[in-house]
Design a protein around this motif. Structure first.
Motif, PDB file in Angstrom:
ATOM      1  N   LYS A 213       0.653  -1.104   0.242  1.00  0.00           N
ATOM      2  CA  LYS A 213      -0.013   0.053  -0.177  1.00  0.00           C
ATOM      3  C   LYS A 213       1.055   1.037   0.110  1.00  0.00           C
ATOM      4  CE  LYS A 213      -4.153  -2.934   0.143  1.00  0.00           C
ATOM      5  NZ  LYS A 213      -4.246  -2.061  -0.969  1.00  0.00           N
ATOM      6  N   ILE A 214       2.127   1.281   0.449  1.00  0.00           N
ATOM      7  CA  ILE A 214       2.866   2.343  -0.299  1.00  0.00           C
ATOM      8  C   ILE A 214       4.347   2.389  -1.015  1.00  0.00           C
ATOM      9  CG2 ILE A 214       4.790   3.450   2.224  1.00  0.00           C
ATOM     10  CD1 ILE A 214       3.557   2.272   4.606  1.00  0.00           C
ATOM     11  N   ASP A 246       5.963  -3.154   8.508  1.00  0.00           N
ATOM     12  CA  ASP A 246       5.591  -1.784   7.798  1.00  0.00           C
ATOM     13  C   ASP A 246       6.931  -2.138   6.432  1.00  0.00           C
ATOM     14  OD1 ASP A 246       4.158  -0.446   9.201  1.00  0.00           O
ATOM     15  OD2 ASP A 246       5.946   0.412  10.342  1.00  0.00           O
ATOM     16  N   LYS A 249       4.285  -4.033   3.283  1.00  0.00           N
ATOM     17  CA  LYS A 249       3.683  -2.739   2.720  1.00  0.00           C
ATOM     18  C   LYS A 249       4.363  -1.734   1.808  1.00  0.00           C
ATOM     19  CE  LYS A 249       0.771  -2.268   6.536  1.00  0.00           C
ATOM     20  NZ  LYS A 249      -0.107  -1.271   7.652  1.00  0.00           N
ATOM     21  N   VAL A 304       2.768   7.912  -2.829  1.00  0.00           N
ATOM     22  CA  VAL A 304       3.152   8.443  -1.663  1.00  0.00           C
ATOM     23  C   VAL A 304       4.305   9.501  -1.848  1.00  0.00           C
ATOM     24  CG1 VAL A 304       4.134   7.848   0.761  1.00  0.00           C
ATOM     25  CG2 VAL A 304       2.608   6.659  -0.310  1.00  0.00           C
ATOM     26  N   PHE A 364       7.425  10.191   5.388  1.00  0.00           N
ATOM     27  CA  PHE A 364       6.439   9.139   5.295  1.00  0.00           C
ATOM     28  C   PHE A 364       4.802   7.649   5.421  1.00  0.00           C
ATOM     29  CE2 PHE A 364       7.919  12.059   1.839  1.00  0.00           C
ATOM     30  CZ  PHE A 364       7.174  12.823   1.509  1.00  0.00           C
ATOM     31  N   ILE A 365       5.880   6.804   5.742  1.00  0.00           N
ATOM     32  CA  ILE A 365       5.347   5.552   6.469  1.00  0.00           C
ATOM     33  C   ILE A 365       5.192   5.804   8.135  1.00  0.00           C
ATOM     34  CG2 ILE A 365       5.630   3.200   7.268  1.00  0.00           C
ATOM     35  CD1 ILE A 365       7.999   3.698   4.791  1.00  0.00           C
ATOM     36  N   ASP A 367       3.758   8.657   9.127  1.00  0.00           N
ATOM     37  CA  ASP A 367       3.111   9.961   8.802  1.00  0.00           C
ATOM     38  C   ASP A 367       2.324   9.976   7.709  1.00  0.00           C
ATOM     39  OD1 ASP A 367       1.413  12.136   9.252  1.00  0.00           O
ATOM     40  OD2 ASP A 367       2.626  13.558   9.500  1.00  0.00           O
ATOM     41  N   PRO A 368       1.019   9.265   7.773  1.00  0.00           N
ATOM     42  CA  PRO A 368       0.176   9.226   6.322  1.00  0.00           C
ATOM     43  C   PRO A 368       0.052  10.633   5.547  1.00  0.00           C
ATOM     44  CG  PRO A 368       0.189   7.393   7.990  1.00  0.00           C
ATOM     45  CD  PRO A 368       0.605   8.615   8.553  1.00  0.00           C
ATOM     46  N   SER A 369      -0.025  11.234   7.062  1.00  0.00           N
ATOM     47  CA  SER A 369      -1.217  12.407   6.452  1.00  0.00           C
ATOM     48  C   SER A 369      -0.157  13.491   6.000  1.00  0.00           C
ATOM     49  CB  SER A 369      -1.239  13.290   7.482  1.00  0.00           C
ATOM     50  OG  SER A 369      -0.135  13.661   8.819  1.00  0.00           O
ATOM     51  N   ARG A 371       1.328  12.546   3.111  1.00  0.00           N
ATOM     52  CA  ARG A 371       1.169  13.382   1.787  1.00  0.00           C
ATOM     53  C   ARG A 371      -0.130  13.871   1.105  1.00  0.00           C
ATOM     54  NH1 ARG A 371      -1.481  12.170  -3.852  1.00  0.00           N
ATOM     55  NH2 ARG A 371      -0.384  10.586  -4.858  1.00  0.00           N
TER      56      ARG A 371
END
Length: 404
Positions: A213-214, A246, A249, A304, A364-365, A367-369, A371
């Motif tokens: 997903k990342i 992680d 992903k 991402v 980015f892993i 803190d997904p926000s 992006r």
């Protein structure tokens, strides 16, 4: 009806320089100018879609001339091809035009200046050619000396010189010492955003396992100077910085312009595949060659962030494309990205080390926000500073000054 402008370009393929030529032609066409593009090579199966769909006349001449001799003398062959093309346009084609828009190879400019009716010339300097090669032997130094002299002196014959960034403007002054009296203007490449309008995104199922997903993305030609191995090294280093959960992903896509005629493309592509195997990350990496515009939009929408690995890049259109698509950028802190990417706002500017890139990727892993936040800032920056409208007006202004 505006002025008539003829564009001359060595190889109308897929790359930043080719994109600028096409965008400049479209910009002038929108202002009522008559435009046409002449090139020594044009392949409809390996070019930007705009060259096929825009209605801009494209003429090809001189493709029978060699691009190299046994993989060597690339610069010499490029100069010969462009000079031949210029002679054909001036003396055999019968084409009438007001201004010549020339980029990359300046050696053709004297031909237009010596024509019976001298032509006004705008030269767009992406970067001095003499800095794009290494002089690792005395023979190479002797070979390059007359080519470097010709580049500098023919560049100075242009009536107007523009460059793609402040970085290139400074390099121009440092390199072409006999042209110290010339102050080139900066004309930033832009985005024709009409090419980036798409509501249908297919996802990455064909390239990436579902559980990944990342997704990090690299877009650059398969050339060693683009330093794509930095992306692989950074991914390898990232593995040791995050949990196994992680890591499962995470995926990296290396998408690049690829031409089988260019031996470096073929060789470097194989080198990168072998490097992925060496680092034991090949099952976390997908390689994509010569993708379509639709595929590029899908990649930028779905990843991402983008990894932009070249050092001292003249400008770099990829970060602009990414930011317009709400995609943050991790780039090397030199060259054009210093002017396009805002550190900690639209992405991260890092030293060209796998440690620094891996640390930025990790953010980015964790803190997904990021992006969403950085993507929004990047989109706004492109609209403010690199709009096609501003580019179009500036190009038209230069052309009109030359015909007054």
């Amino acid at each position: 009806m505006g002025p008539s402008v003829l564009f001359i370009h060595p190889d109308l393929g897929i790359g930043g320089a080719e994109r600028l030529v096409v965008d400049a032609a479209l910009a002038l066409k929108s202002h009522g100018c008559q435009v046409q593009i002449w090139t020594a090579h044009y392949d409809v199966n390996h070019c930007f879609s705009e060259t096929r769909d825009s209605g801009i006349p494209i003429r090809c001449c001189g493709d029978w001339l060699p691009r190299s001799f046994f993989g060597r003398f690339l610069a010499l062959c490029a100069y010969i091809r462009m000079i031949f093309l210029a002679f054909y346009i001036v003396f055999l084609s019968g084409e009438q035009f007001d201004v010549l828009f020339c980029d990359q190879v300046s050696a053709c400019i004297p031909v237009f200046k010596l024509a019976r009716k001298r032509k006004r010339v705008l030269f767009y300097c992406h970067f001095p050619d003499q800095l794009l090669t290494r002089r690792i032997s005395l023979v190479k130094k002797i070979y390059r000396a007359p080519i470097d002299w010709l580049e500098e002196n023919t560049t100075g014959m242009a009536d107007c010189i523009v460059v793609n960034s402040l970085f290139t403007a400074n390099i121009f002054k440092e390199t072409f010492t006999t042209l110290s009296h010339i102050e080139p203007d900066v004309l930033y490449p832009s985005l024709n955003v009409s090419n980036f309008q798409s509501c249908n995104f297919d996802g990455l199922a064909e390239l990436v396992p579902t559980k990944r997903k990342i997704v990090f993305l690299s877009i650059n030609r398969y050339e060693r100077k683009k330093n794509l191995n930095l992306a692989l090294e950074s991914l390898c280093t990232l593995r040791d910085k995050i949990s196994l959960q992680d890591w499962e992903k995470v995926h990296l896509i290396l998408a690049g312009g690829y031409d089988e005629r260019v031996s470096e493309n073929v060789e470097y592509y194989e080198e990168l595949n072998q490097l992925a195997v060496k680092y034991d990350i090949s099952n976390h990496v997908s390689f994509l060659r010569s993708f379509s515009d639709k595929q590029k939009l899908n990649l930028l929408h779905s990843c991402v962030c983008i990894l932009y690995t070249p050092s001292n890049e003249h400008f770099g259109i990829v970060p602009i494309e990414a930011m317009y698509m709400y995609c943050p950028v991790i780039a090397v802190n030199s060259g054009g990205p210093l002017e396009s990417v805002v550190n900690n706002v639209t992405g991260f500017l890092c030293p060209p080390t796998h440690e620094a890139f891996a640390n930025a990727m990790k953010k980015f892993i964790k803190d997904p926000s990021l992006r969403t936040k950085m993507g929004k800032s990047g989109h706004e920056r492109v609209l403010e500073k690199f709009s096609f409208e501003a580019f179009s007006k500036q190009v038209y202004h230069y052309i009109c000054k030359l015909v007054d």
